[in-house]
Design a protein around this motif. Structure first.
Motif, PDB file in Angstrom:
ATOM      1  N   ALA A 309      19.923   5.542  27.618  1.00 25.57           N
ATOM      2  CA  ALA A 309      20.157   6.597  28.606  1.00 25.57           C
ATOM      3  C   ALA A 309      21.231   7.578  28.155  1.00 25.57           C
ATOM      4  O   ALA A 309      21.215   8.743  28.554  1.00 25.57           O
ATOM      5  N   VAL A 310      22.189   7.127  27.316  1.00 28.86           N
ATOM      6  CA  VAL A 310      23.293   7.977  26.870  1.00 28.86           C
ATOM      7  C   VAL A 310      23.120   8.378  25.409  1.00 28.86           C
ATOM      8  O   VAL A 310      23.185   9.547  25.055  1.00 28.86           O
ATOM      9  N   ASN A 311      22.929   7.386  24.551  1.00 30.18           N
ATOM     10  CA  ASN A 311      22.680   7.606  23.122  1.00 30.18           C
ATOM     11  C   ASN A 311      23.769   8.471  22.473  1.00 30.18           C
ATOM     12  O   ASN A 311      23.498   9.465  21.802  1.00 30.18           O
ATOM     13  N   ASP A 312      25.017   8.059  22.681  1.00 27.02           N
ATOM     14  CA  ASP A 312      26.172   8.784  22.148  1.00 27.02           C
ATOM     15  C   ASP A 312      26.693   8.037  20.919  1.00 27.02           C
ATOM     16  O   ASP A 312      27.539   7.143  21.022  1.00 27.02           O
ATOM     17  N   THR A 313      26.179   8.410  19.756  1.00 28.69           N
ATOM     18  CA  THR A 313      26.544   7.714  18.518  1.00 28.69           C
ATOM     19  C   THR A 313      28.021   7.889  18.182  1.00 28.69           C
ATOM     20  O   THR A 313      28.679   6.957  17.706  1.00 28.69           O
ATOM     21  N   PHE A 314      28.566   9.071  18.435  1.00 26.04           N
ATOM     22  CA  PHE A 314      29.953   9.345  18.050  1.00 26.04           C
ATOM     23  C   PHE A 314      30.938   8.477  18.825  1.00 26.04           C
ATOM     24  O   PHE A 314      31.942   8.021  18.277  1.00 26.04           O
ATOM     25  N   THR A 315      30.669   8.234  20.114  1.00 24.15           N
ATOM     26  CA  THR A 315      31.537   7.331  20.875  1.00 24.15           C
ATOM     27  C   THR A 315      31.410   5.906  20.355  1.00 24.15           C
ATOM     28  O   THR A 315      32.411   5.178  20.275  1.00 24.15           O
ATOM     29  N   GLY A 316      30.201   5.504  19.983  1.00 19.41           N
ATOM     30  CA  GLY A 316      30.025   4.179  19.402  1.00 19.41           C
ATOM     31  C   GLY A 316      30.824   4.017  18.118  1.00 19.41           C
ATOM     32  O   GLY A 316      31.475   2.986  17.889  1.00 19.41           O
ATOM     33  N   VAL A 317      30.819   5.043  17.268  1.00 15.87           N
ATOM     34  CA  VAL A 317      31.592   5.006  16.025  1.00 15.87           C
ATOM     35  C   VAL A 317      33.092   4.959  16.324  1.00 15.87           C
ATOM     36  O   VAL A 317      33.845   4.218  15.678  1.00 15.87           O
ATOM     37  N   ALA A 318      33.541   5.742  17.311  1.00 24.46           N
ATOM     38  CA  ALA A 318      34.959   5.726  17.686  1.00 24.46           C
ATOM     39  C   ALA A 318      35.373   4.344  18.192  1.00 24.46           C
ATOM     40  O   ALA A 318      36.486   3.874  17.895  1.00 24.46           O
ATOM     41  N   CYS A 319      34.497   3.692  18.934  1.00 22.09           N
ATOM     42  CA  CYS A 319      34.811   2.339  19.416  1.00 22.09           C
ATOM     43  C   CYS A 319      34.967   1.365  18.259  1.00 22.09           C
ATOM     44  O   CYS A 319      35.860   0.502  18.269  1.00 22.09           O
ATOM     45  N   VAL A 320      34.117   1.470  17.256  1.00 20.60           N
ATOM     46  CA  VAL A 320      34.238   0.602  16.079  1.00 20.60           C
ATOM     47  C   VAL A 320      35.569   0.842  15.378  1.00 20.60           C
ATOM     48  O   VAL A 320      36.257  -0.107  14.960  1.00 20.60           O
ATOM     49  N   ASP A 321      35.967   2.108  15.249  1.00 18.33           N
ATOM     50  CA  ASP A 321      37.247   2.423  14.605  1.00 18.33           C
ATOM     51  C   ASP A 321      38.420   1.784  15.342  1.00 18.33           C
ATOM     52  O   ASP A 321      39.301   1.170  14.725  1.00 18.33           O
ATOM     53  N   TRP A 322      38.442   1.927  16.659  1.00 18.84           N
ATOM     54  CA  TRP A 322      39.567   1.397  17.414  1.00 18.84           C
ATOM     55  C   TRP A 322      39.497  -0.126  17.567  1.00 18.84           C
ATOM     56  O   TRP A 322      40.537  -0.779  17.739  1.00 18.84           O
ATOM     57  N   LEU A 323      38.300  -0.689  17.494  1.00 13.70           N
ATOM     58  CA  LEU A 323      38.208  -2.152  17.462  1.00 13.70           C
ATOM     59  C   LEU A 323      38.797  -2.689  16.158  1.00 13.70           C
ATOM     60  O   LEU A 323      39.400  -3.767  16.141  1.00 13.70           O
ATOM     61  N   ALA A 324      38.619  -1.947  15.076  1.00 13.96           N
ATOM     62  CA  ALA A 324      39.255  -2.346  13.822  1.00 13.96           C
ATOM     63  C   ALA A 324      40.774  -2.349  13.974  1.00 13.96           C
ATOM     64  O   ALA A 324      41.460  -3.263  13.484  1.00 13.96           O
ATOM     65  N   ASP A 325      41.311  -1.343  14.652  1.00 17.47           N
ATOM     66  CA  ASP A 325      42.758  -1.321  14.899  1.00 17.47           C
ATOM     67  C   ASP A 325      43.170  -2.488  15.790  1.00 17.47           C
ATOM     68  O   ASP A 325      44.233  -3.085  15.585  1.00 17.47           O
ATOM     69  N   LEU A 362      33.435 -11.308  19.039  1.00 12.83           N
ATOM     70  CA  LEU A 362      33.257 -10.495  20.243  1.00 12.83           C
ATOM     71  C   LEU A 362      33.275  -9.006  19.913  1.00 12.83           C
ATOM     72  O   LEU A 362      32.503  -8.219  20.483  1.00 12.83           O
ATOM     73  N   ALA A 363      34.119  -8.600  18.969  1.00 11.11           N
ATOM     74  CA  ALA A 363      34.248  -7.184  18.624  1.00 11.11           C
ATOM     75  C   ALA A 363      33.029  -6.652  17.882  1.00 11.11           C
ATOM     76  O   ALA A 363      32.746  -5.446  17.937  1.00 11.11           O
ATOM     77  N   PHE A 364      32.289  -7.519  17.192  1.00  9.88           N
ATOM     78  CA  PHE A 364      31.189  -7.045  16.353  1.00  9.88           C
ATOM     79  C   PHE A 364      29.806  -7.336  16.935  1.00  9.88           C
ATOM     80  O   PHE A 364      28.890  -6.517  16.787  1.00  9.88           O
ATOM     81  N   ASP A 365      29.630  -8.484  17.572  1.00 17.22           N
ATOM     82  CA  ASP A 365      28.279  -8.941  17.910  1.00 17.22           C
ATOM     83  C   ASP A 365      27.511  -7.980  18.810  1.00 17.22           C
ATOM     84  O   ASP A 365      26.418  -7.519  18.466  1.00 17.22           O
ATOM     85  N   THR A 373      18.985   0.456  15.984  1.00 17.32           N
ATOM     86  CA  THR A 373      18.339   1.706  15.562  1.00 17.32           C
ATOM     87  C   THR A 373      19.363   2.816  15.324  1.00 17.32           C
ATOM     88  O   THR A 373      19.005   3.990  15.291  1.00 17.32           O
ATOM     89  N   THR A 374      20.640   2.429  15.185  1.00 17.08           N
ATOM     90  CA  THR A 374      21.704   3.420  14.977  1.00 17.08           C
ATOM     91  C   THR A 374      22.450   3.064  13.701  1.00 17.08           C
ATOM     92  O   THR A 374      23.501   2.411  13.738  1.00 17.08           O
ATOM     93  N   PRO A 375      21.948   3.468  12.539  1.00 15.66           N
ATOM     94  CA  PRO A 375      22.575   3.056  11.275  1.00 15.66           C
ATOM     95  C   PRO A 375      24.007   3.548  11.117  1.00 15.66           C
ATOM     96  O   PRO A 375      24.802   2.900  10.432  1.00 15.66           O
ATOM     97  N   ALA A 376      24.366   4.675  11.732  1.00 19.10           N
ATOM     98  CA  ALA A 376      25.732   5.175  11.586  1.00 19.10           C
ATOM     99  C   ALA A 376      26.751   4.170  12.099  1.00 19.10           C
ATOM    100  O   ALA A 376      27.824   3.988  11.501  1.00 19.10           O
ATOM    101  N   VAL A 377      26.435   3.509  13.198  1.00 21.38           N
ATOM    102  CA  VAL A 377      27.355   2.510  13.756  1.00 21.38           C
ATOM    103  C   VAL A 377      27.393   1.265  12.875  1.00 21.38           C
ATOM    104  O   VAL A 377      28.468   0.688  12.631  1.00 21.38           O
TER     105      VAL A 377
END
Length: 441
Positions: A309-325, A362-365, A373-377
């Motif tokens: 419904a949203v399909n916001d790849t950039f927010t998904g990528v930002a979440c991965v970055d901050w989960l790494a932090d 929990l951070a990755f699964d 279907t979102t290879p960028a993430v």
């Protein structure tokens, strides 16, 4: 030289939207009483207010006060509408668990309080401004103060608008959650007066010992929000006992379910009240002693962003970055093992530990599962593993190794170009992980 991480975490157990507005409204009433003193003294001829501090006659004063009352009331209604709209947007975009961040925002509360206090002040000025056949009273100092309050309130409204515009942006919200993890983890490790350190116990032996202990049932259902381990250690030391809690902060307990075991069992009646006071149970989870909850916040934002419904790849990528932090925070400040000792080094309170490998999983699964279907993430997750590998403990690296294999398997259905990019990122992450492992002798 690295910048220090945030050191303070506001409590989530005391959330309200009325305390600051009420205080500012009472302050406005008190201010009106103070400014009325020179006005009354001027009316009786005790002092003389200079002409440049006056705002005209009775008609001018009433017209000015009426205009200010109307403007302030309109803006106050608008602020309430904007606040409710923002809460609705937050619940939709980020999840209802993040509403507390906006409810406890001091800028929102101060803005509401300023306009409420100004409205009350102007109303009081309007009430005392009068003219009849026998008397005439125009509170000139109070009128000037009303004008100052209105101007200041509207100036603060600009800051409020800026605050709202920045706080609802996804990167800002995600970063604030990650910032809160450090003080949460630090607070989990802080020992209070009467607490010490000791040798790590055998967890299996502790659990076997607890089987013969006296059971303390939970009085109500809910999440464990806070554990006052200092008070519990003191009570257990006085009783010469060990308190074994069956749940850690963040876990849900059912009413009547065993909450803790006391050994020896004879000390259960003596410690039951202390356990009741020391374990705070509520209807929602809090971050104060629950680092897992902070990770869940960011994961939830990512899953919502990656939904069809949203399909916001950039927010998904930002979440991965901050989960790494966030993983870096947990690696730099290891979680407490759940053991609390008295000053003599005797184990007095045992709590199920939160393992970093569980938090890594929990951070990755869930993000990986939502990104099939979102290879960028997926590629950003592999890059995060590569960058985290040198700074994570061995247990976390083992879990990261499992995660990159799962990410690789998830990407099998992608087109050839995306699969090649994922494979390159996988090889880089794998090389970073296994380069740190000791070679067999």
């Amino acid at each position: 030289m690295l910048d220090p991480r945030p050191a303070k975490l506001r409590s989530q157990r005391d959330i309200n939207l009325w305390r600051i507005p009420l205080a500012l409204s009472l302050a406005a009433t008190a201010l009106f009483g103070l400014t009325m003193i020179p006005d009354v003294l001027d009316a009786y001829g005790v002092i003389h207010i200079p002409w440049w501090l006056t705002m005209g006659g009775i008609d001018d004063a009433r017209a000015i006060l009426s205009a200010m009352m109307g403007a302030v009331a309109t803006v106050l209604a608008l602020i309430f509408s904007v606040a409710l709209l923002v809460l609705s947007m937050v619940a939709t975009l980020f999840g209802f668990r993040l509403l507390y961040r906006f409810l406890q925002d001091w800028v929102t509360q101060a803005t509401i309080g300023l306009f409420m206090g100004t409205f009350i002040y102007v109303c009081l000025c309007f009430l005392v401004t009068h003219e009849d056949a026998h008397s005439r009273f125009i509170p000139q100092v109070s009128l000037i103060t009303s004008w100052v309050l209105v101007v200041f309130s509207f100036a603060f409204l600009v800051f409020y608008s800026h605050r709202i515009a920045t706080s609802i942006q996804n990167p800002d919200m995600i970063a604030r959650i990650a910032d809160d993890l450090h003080p949460a983890v630090v607070s989990m490790r802080q020992c209070g007066p009467g607490e010490g350190t000791g040798a790590p116990p055998d967890d299996d032996a502790i659990l076997r010992r607890a089987e013969s202990g006296g059971i303390v049932p939970c009085r109500k259902s809910g999440y464990i929000q806070h554990l006052d381990h200092g008070a519990l250690v003191g009570a257990a030391r006085e009783a010469g006992a060990l308190v074994v809690l069956r749940f850690r902060p963040g876990q849900f307990v059912l009413r009547g379910e065993p909450l803790a075991a006391v050994t020896p069992a004879s000390q259960r009646p003596r410690l039951e009240a202390a356990i009741d006071r020391s374990v705070a149970i509520g209807r929602h989870r809090t971050l104060s002693q629950d680092a897992e909850f902070g990770v869940t916040h960011i994961v939830e934002i990512a899953i919502r962003a990656l939904s069809p419904a949203v399909n916001d790849t950039f927010t998904g990528v930002a979440c991965v970055d901050w989960l790494a932090d966030a993983m870096l925070v947990l690696a730099e400040t290891p979680l407490i093992e759940g053991n609390w000792y008295d000053t003599a080094g005797e184990l007095r309170v045992w709590v199920p530990a939160v393992r970093i490998e569980r938090l890594v999983k929990l951070a990755f699964d869930q993000i990986r599962q939502a990104s099939a279907t979102t290879p960028a993430v997926l590629i950003r997750q592999l890059e995060a593993v590569r960058r985290l590998a040198p700074r994570m403990p061995a247990a976390a690296r083992r879990m990261l190794a499992d995660e990159i294999e799962a990410i690789r398997d998830t990407a099998t259905g992608l087109v050839a170009l995306d699969s090649r990019d994922v494979e390159l990122a996988y090889e880089s992450a794998r090389a970073a992980l296994f380069a740190l492992q000791p070679s067999p002798s």
